[in-house]
Every structure is written in structure tokens, then in C-alpha cells.
Scaffold this motif. Structure first.
Motif, PDB file in Angstrom:
ATOM      1  N   LYS A  80       0.792  -1.216   0.000  1.00 49.66           N
ATOM      2  CA  LYS A  80       0.000   0.000   0.000  1.00 49.66           C
ATOM      3  C   LYS A  80       0.831   1.277   0.000  1.00 49.66           C
ATOM      4  CE  LYS A  80      -4.195  -1.646   0.098  1.00 49.66           C
ATOM      5  NZ  LYS A  80      -5.144  -1.357  -0.995  1.00 49.66           N
ATOM      6  N   PHE A  81       2.154   1.179   0.183  1.00 52.49           N
ATOM      7  CA  PHE A  81       2.984   2.368   0.284  1.00 52.49           C
ATOM      8  C   PHE A  81       3.778   2.647  -0.993  1.00 52.49           C
ATOM      9  CE2 PHE A  81       2.996   0.769   4.807  1.00 52.49           C
ATOM     10  CZ  PHE A  81       2.000   1.656   5.218  1.00 52.49           C
ATOM     11  N   VAL A  82       3.408   2.009  -2.094  1.00 56.38           N
ATOM     12  CA  VAL A  82       4.152   2.158  -3.344  1.00 56.38           C
ATOM     13  C   VAL A  82       3.340   3.003  -4.324  1.00 56.38           C
ATOM     14  CG1 VAL A  82       5.106   0.931  -5.322  1.00 56.38           C
ATOM     15  CG2 VAL A  82       5.386  -0.007  -3.031  1.00 56.38           C
ATOM     16  N   GLU A  83       4.001   3.905  -4.985  1.00 57.88           N
ATOM     17  CA  GLU A  83       3.449   4.723  -6.061  1.00 57.88           C
ATOM     18  C   GLU A  83       4.619   5.261  -6.876  1.00 57.88           C
ATOM     19  OE1 GLU A  83       2.411   8.576  -6.034  1.00 57.88           O
ATOM     20  OE2 GLU A  83       4.266   8.934  -5.021  1.00 57.88           O
ATOM     21  N   VAL A 128      10.462  -3.663  -9.747  1.00 57.41           N
ATOM     22  CA  VAL A 128       9.640  -4.849  -9.459  1.00 57.41           C
ATOM     23  C   VAL A 128      10.510  -6.100  -9.384  1.00 57.41           C
ATOM     24  CG1 VAL A 128       7.816  -6.328 -10.373  1.00 57.41           C
ATOM     25  CG2 VAL A 128       7.551  -3.852 -10.454  1.00 57.41           C
ATOM     26  N   ALA A 129      11.452  -6.229 -10.306  1.00 57.81           N
ATOM     27  CA  ALA A 129      12.355  -7.383 -10.274  1.00 57.81           C
ATOM     28  C   ALA A 129      13.195  -7.395  -9.007  1.00 57.81           C
ATOM     29  CB  ALA A 129      13.255  -7.360 -11.508  1.00 57.81           C
ATOM     30  N   LEU A 130      13.623  -6.211  -8.558  1.00 58.20           N
ATOM     31  CA  LEU A 130      14.449  -6.117  -7.353  1.00 58.20           C
ATOM     32  C   LEU A 130      13.692  -6.568  -6.118  1.00 58.20           C
ATOM     33  CD1 LEU A 130      17.078  -5.126  -5.931  1.00 58.20           C
ATOM     34  CD2 LEU A 130      15.986  -2.873  -5.767  1.00 58.20           C
ATOM     35  N   ILE A 131      12.490  -6.063  -5.938  1.00 58.04           N
ATOM     36  CA  ILE A 131      11.757  -6.419  -4.720  1.00 58.04           C
ATOM     37  C   ILE A 131      11.255  -7.856  -4.762  1.00 58.04           C
ATOM     38  CG2 ILE A 131      11.098  -4.036  -4.260  1.00 58.04           C
ATOM     39  CD1 ILE A 131       8.362  -4.660  -5.399  1.00 58.04           C
ATOM     40  N   ARG A 132      11.003  -8.396  -5.969  1.00 60.75           N
ATOM     41  CA  ARG A 132      10.604  -9.806  -6.065  1.00 60.75           C
ATOM     42  C   ARG A 132      11.776 -10.721  -5.716  1.00 60.75           C
ATOM     43  NH1 ARG A 132       6.335 -11.785  -8.955  1.00 60.75           N
ATOM     44  NH2 ARG A 132       7.682 -13.320  -9.956  1.00 60.75           N
ATOM     45  N   LEU A 142       9.618  -1.750   1.599  1.00 53.37           N
ATOM     46  CA  LEU A 142       9.489  -1.635   0.151  1.00 53.37           C
ATOM     47  C   LEU A 142       9.509  -0.183  -0.327  1.00 53.37           C
ATOM     48  CD1 LEU A 142       6.921  -4.420  -0.782  1.00 53.37           C
ATOM     49  CD2 LEU A 142       9.387  -4.448  -1.031  1.00 53.37           C
ATOM     50  N   PRO A 143       8.687   0.701   0.245  1.00 49.44           N
ATOM     51  CA  PRO A 143       8.777   2.096  -0.205  1.00 49.44           C
ATOM     52  C   PRO A 143      10.083   2.761   0.199  1.00 49.44           C
ATOM     53  CG  PRO A 143       7.266   1.913   1.639  1.00 49.44           C
ATOM     54  CD  PRO A 143       7.584   0.513   1.190  1.00 49.44           C
ATOM     55  N   VAL A 144      10.682   2.330   1.297  1.00 52.01           N
ATOM     56  CA  VAL A 144      11.978   2.883   1.691  1.00 52.01           C
ATOM     57  C   VAL A 144      13.031   2.550   0.631  1.00 52.01           C
ATOM     58  CG1 VAL A 144      13.815   2.807   3.410  1.00 52.01           C
ATOM     59  CG2 VAL A 144      11.423   2.839   4.142  1.00 52.01           C
ATOM     60  N   ILE A 145      13.042   1.285   0.192  1.00 52.78           N
ATOM     61  CA  ILE A 145      13.949   0.895  -0.884  1.00 52.78           C
ATOM     62  C   ILE A 145      13.637   1.693  -2.152  1.00 52.78           C
ATOM     63  CG2 ILE A 145      14.585  -0.991  -2.432  1.00 52.78           C
ATOM     64  CD1 ILE A 145      15.848  -1.198   0.289  1.00 52.78           C
ATOM     65  N   GLY A 146      12.343   1.915  -2.421  1.00 53.97           N
ATOM     66  CA  GLY A 146      11.959   2.699  -3.583  1.00 53.97           C
ATOM     67  C   GLY A 146      12.433   4.138  -3.506  1.00 53.97           C
ATOM     68  N   LEU A 147      12.369   4.726  -2.308  1.00 55.43           N
ATOM     69  CA  LEU A 147      12.845   6.100  -2.132  1.00 55.43           C
ATOM     70  C   LEU A 147      14.361   6.180  -2.330  1.00 55.43           C
ATOM     71  CD1 LEU A 147      10.676   7.198   0.921  1.00 55.43           C
ATOM     72  CD2 LEU A 147      10.502   8.064  -1.413  1.00 55.43           C
ATOM     73  N   PHE A 312       1.695  10.028   4.131  1.00 57.75           N
ATOM     74  CA  PHE A 312       2.609   8.893   4.017  1.00 57.75           C
ATOM     75  C   PHE A 312       3.200   8.548   5.383  1.00 57.75           C
ATOM     76  CE2 PHE A 312       7.056   7.496   2.789  1.00 57.75           C
ATOM     77  CZ  PHE A 312       6.684   6.205   2.470  1.00 57.75           C
ATOM     78  N   LEU A 313       3.635   9.558   6.128  1.00 55.15           N
ATOM     79  CA  LEU A 313       4.178   9.327   7.469  1.00 55.15           C
ATOM     80  C   LEU A 313       3.117   8.772   8.406  1.00 55.15           C
ATOM     81  CD1 LEU A 313       6.377  12.538   7.925  1.00 55.15           C
ATOM     82  CD2 LEU A 313       7.149  10.208   7.455  1.00 55.15           C
ATOM     83  N   VAL A 314       1.898   9.307   8.303  1.00 54.80           N
ATOM     84  CA  VAL A 314       0.809   8.822   9.162  1.00 54.80           C
ATOM     85  C   VAL A 314       0.520   7.349   8.875  1.00 54.80           C
ATOM     86  CG1 VAL A 314      -1.649   9.056   9.682  1.00 54.80           C
ATOM     87  CG2 VAL A 314      -0.225  11.095   9.454  1.00 54.80           C
TER      88      VAL A 314
END
Length: 321
Positions: A80-83, A128-132, A142-147, A312-314
């Protein structure tokens, strides 16, 4: 509830047309409606058709597109934290535009969008390949890695702009800004309309996609093909928005989460609500940005990013409880 959302959206659209640095004489515009030639030459009519209405259309389409992008990515990644802002998509699109400025300086808007599309799609596939491959158990990672991933892409973009002496050109895509939207230089944003239509057609498949690869495959879904379609839809939307208005973060994170909390995750039912709420959020942020330091305006990348970042923080804090 739906009637209230439509009413809010309608009021925000009206407010968007009314608010601006130039005071429009609405009574004069209405009084001149009897003579078409006079109305078309009227300065108020020109401001309405060349600036206010294009800006309203761009705001609505961008809000719809970014919120729908968030829904698609969240179902692909099952988080839910990915965009686009938390998966490197926005930063990759900016890098693609910078490369287009040096490799094909004579390319028009469509050419720059093609570069942004290619870079955004490649970055999304890699993410997507990285997180899979890593398979995190903690969903907040997941979103931390994305950031972090997006930060690396942003650093590469800044270094590339510095080496090619186009750092100033990069500033136009650092923050979303609708002030430069006028008739004739925003129409590519209408590509979002078929994207939203395709998303709705494949809404049931994206819902099944969110159940995981094993469950989706057992239900007869072409998992790889659906993921590829979803990433392509996201890449086209992100490229169109970045090339037109710049990068606007966190809209695709805030709206899908708020709608899911109230209506659930079944996209056939919630996708129109997501689209309507996304457009309403951007309209509200744009109106606030135009009023905060009137007659000047705050770029919507700051207002929307601030609201979305706070949410996002909330959501992260709530998810850790």
C-alpha cells in the motif's frame, strides 16, 4: 456519499475557474454572450478558454492519472505504500527528459515523452524485479527501498544535467507547476483518458493480481502479461504528466489508501472513486497554492507533496502499530 464527492468536485472545479492572479469580469463575459464575435474577442473570454479551462482540464486529468497509477502499482507489488514517487518512476522520467534534451535536442514534446516513457518503464521493471528477488517480509521496507532507488536516479539525473550544462533546464521538472499550462502546450495530457479506460476494463484482473502470483495463476490469469500491461500504463501516465506539468509526488499513495480504508480494494467498484478523489485533491492543492501568497502562487509540487508526504508518514506510523 458519491453525491457528496461529485458535489465537492464540482465546487472545486468552479473555484479553480474563479481563482487566479487576473480578476475576470464574469458579468461582462455573460453579457457579451449575445454577440459571438464580441465574446470571442473579449479579453475575459480569452483568459477563460486559453488559460483557466486548460489548467482545469490538466489538473483533473493529472489527479486522475496519478491516483490510478498508484492503484496499479500497489496491486502489482502488493504494498500500500508504493506509487511512482516511491518506486523511482518520477525520477526516471526526469532522467529520460534530460537525455532527450542532449541526444535529440530537436525532438518535440512527443519525442521527449518517448524518452521519459522508456526510462520510466525500465526503472519500474527493474524495481519490481528487485523487490521480487529480495522478498522483504516488512512491507514498510518496500517504499523505503523505492525512495533510495529514486534518490539514486535523481542523483544520476543531476550529475548528467551538470555534465551537459543543462542543470537549469532540469529545474522545470523538479516540482509540478500548472502555471505554464495554456492552450496549445498541454494536450498530450489527454493520453490519460485511454489509460484510465483500459485500467477500468482490466480492473478485475488487477484485483486478482493483488492476490499474489500463485493465486492469480491458479485462477487462470496471465500474471506476467498483466504485470507488463500495468507497468506500461503507469509509464505512459507518468511520462505524460512529467512532460506536461512536472513531478507531483504522493498523490498515488494518499488517495488509494484513503479510498481503500472506506470502500475496500475491489477496483471495479472503487476505481471511479479513486479517480474522482485524486482530481479533487489536486484541485484543492492548486487552489491553496494560488491563494497562499496571492497574487503569486506556490507550485503544486510543494502543496501536494506536503499533504501526501504527511499522510505517508501517518500511514507508516499506523502500519507499525
Amino acid at each position: 456519499m458519491h453525491a457528496r464527492l461529485f458535489l465537492l468536485f464540482f465546487l472545486l472545479c468552479c473555484a479553480s475557474l474563479l481563482v487566479g492572479a487576473r480578476q475576470m469580469e464574469w458579468a461582462q463575459l455573460l453579457s457579451s454572450s449575445g454577440a459571438l464575435s464580441d465574446a470571442l474577442s473579449d479579453d475575459t473570454w480569452l483568459t477563460l478558454t486559453a488559460s483557466r479551462l486548460p489548467r482545469l482540464a490538466a489538473l483533473v486529468l493529472t489527479g486522475v492519472g496519478l491516483s490510478v497509477c498508484g492503484v496499479i502499482l500497489q496491486h502489482i507489488v502488493r504494498n500500500k505504500f508504493v506509487e511512482p514517487a516511491t518506486s523511482g518512476g518520477l525520477d526516471a522520467a526526469k532522467l529520460g527528459i534530460l537525455v532527450a534534451l542532449t541526444v535529440a535536442p530537436a525532438a518535440g514534446t512527443a519525442g521527449k515523452m518517448a524518452f521519459a516513457l522508456a526510462f520510466c518503464l525500465a526503472a519500474s521493471v527493474l524495481y519490481v524485479a528487485l523487490i521480487r528477488r529480495i522478498r522483504f517480509k516488512n512491507t514498510i521496507l518496500l517504499p523505503v527501498i523505492g525512495l533510495v532507488y529514486g534518490g539514486v536516479l535523481s542523483a544520476v539525473a543531476e550529475f548528467y544535467a551538470y555534465r551537459n550544462n543543462i542543470l537549469q533546464s532540469m529545474q522545470g521538472w523538479l516540482l509540478g507547476d500548472f502555471s505554464r499550462i495554456v492552450q496549445g502546450n498541454y494536450e498530450i495530457i489527454y493520453l490519460i483518458l485511454p489509460i484510465v479506460a483500459l485500467t477500468y476494463v482490466y480492473a478485475q484482473r488487477f484485483t486478482v493480481l493483488g492476490m499474489g502470483e500463485g493465486m492469480a495463476t491458479s485462477l487462470g490469469l496471465n500474471y506476467a502479461g498483466t504485470v507488463a500491461l500495468g507497468l506500461m500504463l503507469v509509464a505512459v501516465t507518468v511520462a505524460a504528466t512529467v512532460i506536461t506539468v512536472g513531478a507531483i509526488p504522493f498523490v498515488g499513495l494518499a488517495i488509494p489508501n484513503l479510498v481503500a480504508l472506506r470502500y475496500g480494494d475491489r477496483l471495479e467498484r472503487t476505481l471511479p472513486i479513486v479517480a474522482l478523489c485524486g482530481a479533487s485533491l489536486l484541485l484543492a492543492c492548486d487552489i491553496a497554492g494560488r491563494l497562499l501568497i496571492y497574487p503569486f502562487e506556490v507550485p503544486i509540487g510543494l502543496t501536494a507533496g506536503g499533504v501526501g508526504g504527511l499522510l505517508f508518514l501517518v500511514l507508516i506510523i499506523r502500519g507499525r502499530r
